[in-house]
Design a protein around this motif. Structure first.
Motif, PDB file in Angstrom:
ATOM      1  N   VAL A  53       0.324  -5.600  54.569  1.00 20.42           N
ATOM      2  CA  VAL A  53       0.284  -6.799  53.734  1.00 20.42           C
ATOM      3  C   VAL A  53       0.733  -8.027  54.518  1.00 20.42           C
ATOM      4  N   TRP A  54       1.747  -7.864  55.351  1.00 19.06           N
ATOM      5  CA  TRP A  54       2.295  -9.008  56.076  1.00 19.06           C
ATOM      6  C   TRP A  54       1.269  -9.653  56.988  1.00 19.06           C
ATOM      7  N   GLU A  55       0.227  -8.922  57.417  1.00 19.42           N
ATOM      8  CA  GLU A  55      -0.789  -9.518  58.287  1.00 19.42           C
ATOM      9  C   GLU A  55      -1.609 -10.574  57.542  1.00 19.42           C
ATOM     10  N   ALA A  56      -1.907 -10.334  56.269  1.00 19.54           N
ATOM     11  CA  ALA A  56      -2.632 -11.319  55.464  1.00 19.54           C
ATOM     12  C   ALA A  56      -1.754 -12.555  55.250  1.00 19.54           C
ATOM     13  N   ILE A  57      -0.491 -12.321  54.966  1.00 21.70           N
ATOM     14  CA  ILE A  57       0.438 -13.431  54.765  1.00 21.70           C
ATOM     15  C   ILE A  57       0.574 -14.242  56.048  1.00 21.70           C
ATOM     16  N   LYS A  58       0.721 -13.554  57.172  1.00 19.94           N
ATOM     17  CA  LYS A  58       0.873 -14.223  58.468  1.00 19.94           C
ATOM     18  C   LYS A  58      -0.378 -15.016  58.836  1.00 19.94           C
ATOM     19  N   ALA A  59      -1.557 -14.488  58.535  1.00 18.40           N
ATOM     20  CA  ALA A  59      -2.801 -15.200  58.836  1.00 18.40           C
ATOM     21  C   ALA A  59      -2.844 -16.540  58.111  1.00 18.40           C
ATOM     22  N   PHE A  60      -2.406 -16.557  56.861  1.00 21.99           N
ATOM     23  CA  PHE A  60      -2.392 -17.804  56.097  1.00 21.99           C
ATOM     24  C   PHE A  60      -1.328 -18.753  56.646  1.00 21.99           C
TER      25      PHE A  60
END
Length: 85
Positions: A32-39
């Protein structure tokens, strides 16, 4: 009676426009943190995160003073759709 019929028709035809994307989560999901980090890497501020009813990762946030919803594929981490609100 005509108003009721018109309202029912309007809701029926508007519903697909408001539909969120659907994903088919597989065996190997991206964290999940990868989607958050991308944003966040794009300069966005994450206000809320959830997994929508279709299985996609959904980020609610602000980017350049605009509120938006951004949907990510949980299998690839790729952005699917962005809705400015």
């Amino acid at each position: 009676m005509k108003k009721l019929m018109f309202t029912a028709l309007a809701v029926t035809f508007a519903t697909p426009l408001l539909a969120e994307p659907a994903c088919t989560p597989g065996d190997s999901l991206k964290p999940v943190w990868e989607a958050i980090k991308a944003f966040e890497d794009e300069g966005g501020e994450v206000l809320k995160f959830k997994i929508n009813s279709g299985g996609c990762y959904e980020v609610y946030g602000k980017l350049e003073d605009s509120k938006m919803e951004v949907f990510f594929d949980p299998n690839t981490g790729a952005e699917i759709e962005r809705i400015e609100s």
